[in-house]
Design an enzyme around this catalytic site. Structure first.
Site, mmCIF file in Angstrom:
data_model
loop_
_atom_site.group_PDB
_atom_site.id
_atom_site.type_symbol
_atom_site.label_atom_id
_atom_site.label_comp_id
_atom_site.label_asym_id
_atom_site.label_seq_id
_atom_site.Cartn_x
_atom_site.Cartn_y
_atom_site.Cartn_z
ATOM 1 N N HIS A 17 0.701 -1.242 -0.180
ATOM 2 C CA HIS A 17 -0.031 -0.153 -0.175
ATOM 3 C C HIS A 17 0.774 1.246 0.048
ATOM 4 O O HIS A 17 2.625 1.384 0.294
ATOM 5 C CB HIS A 17 -0.901 -0.080 1.198
ATOM 6 C CG HIS A 17 0.004 -0.148 2.582
ATOM 7 N ND1 HIS A 17 0.472 1.049 3.127
ATOM 8 C CD2 HIS A 17 0.675 -0.971 3.596
ATOM 9 C CE1 HIS A 17 1.335 0.532 4.088
ATOM 10 N NE2 HIS A 17 0.562 -0.100 4.220
ATOM 11 N N GLU A 90 -1.913 -6.469 7.791
ATOM 12 C CA GLU A 90 -0.803 -7.095 7.681
ATOM 13 C C GLU A 90 -0.714 -8.023 9.227
ATOM 14 O O GLU A 90 -1.835 -7.651 10.262
ATOM 15 C CB GLU A 90 -0.697 -5.640 8.597
ATOM 16 C CG GLU A 90 0.866 -5.333 9.190
ATOM 17 C CD GLU A 90 1.846 -5.587 7.847
ATOM 18 O OE1 GLU A 90 2.398 -6.467 8.432
ATOM 19 O OE2 GLU A 90 3.011 -4.640 7.671
#
Length: 217
Positions: A17, A90
């Site tokens: 990202h 994550e």
């Protein structure tokens, strides 16, 4: 665990990202749902136009906002739908989340050093890296298996999750995963399908070298 089928020639692009405010502050994000900065949106916009030239067949993304917003930029330029999967989030790092790098080193020095040595550590009481790979790698393989021959999948995720997934798909032992350097914001790595499984074709590609700012440095 490689999930390949002979002769299919598939390709998996693992795309981190764009920039967040916590990246700039060197603050551990983990599963905290942080948004992109305006710079992060611009990074995703630029990178999406480069990745579109690979003519991807499918996009799958973490459902956290920083990854979802990054994936949206590619969806808009390719017209592809995005499949969201929480398995691509994550690493959950418990008490580490929200702390700066300096705070982690100060408060959890033994954990941090052990992790850097490649020992299995539940950072902040959270997930082991092998547990992250256990949930993320099957998601990637599931979507890769649906590709046509010579097809391309773009996986939009997070630095730590991408590293552990690459390590798992390459068949590396977990204590060697640290040998894969971190990804800069909005950069990507490419796995290609070879005769003996997945091969790392590119790593941290997409821009001139920039510092790695995030949970995986």
């Amino acid at each position: 665990m490689n999930g390949t089928k002979s002769g299919r020639g598939r390709r998996v692009v693992l795309w981190r990202h764009g920039q967040t405010a916590w990246n700039l502050e060197r603050r551990f994000q983990g599963t905290t749902d942080i948004e992109l900065t305006p710079t992060g949106v611009a990074q995703a916009h630029r990178a999406a136009r480069l990745l579109a030239s690979l003519k991807p067949d499918a996009i799958v993304a973490s459902d956290l906002r920083r990854a979802a917003a990054t994936a949206t930029e590619l969806a808009e330029v390719t017209g592809l739908d995005i499949a969201y999967d929480s398995g691509l989030r994550e690493t959950f790092a418990g008490a580490w989340q929200g702390l700066t790098h300096e705070e982690i080193v100060e408060r959890y020095a033994e954990q941090y050093v052990a992790w850097k040595r490649g020992e299995p550590v539940r950072r902040g009481g959270g997930e082991l890296e092998t547990e992250v790979a256990d949930r993320a790698a099957p998601v990637v393989l599931h979507h890769a298996d649906k590709l046509p021959d010579n097809g391309t999948l773009v996986v939009v995720s997070h630095g730590g999750t991408i590293r552990t997934t690459i390590g798992r798909l390459l068949g590396l032992e977990a204590h060697h995963w640290e040998g894969l350097g971190g990804l800069s914001n909005c950069c990507w790595s490419v796995l290609g399908e070879g005769a003996r499984g997945w091969r790392l074709m590119e790593h941290n590609a997409g821009t001139l070298p920039e510092p790695v700012l995030g949970d995986d440095d």
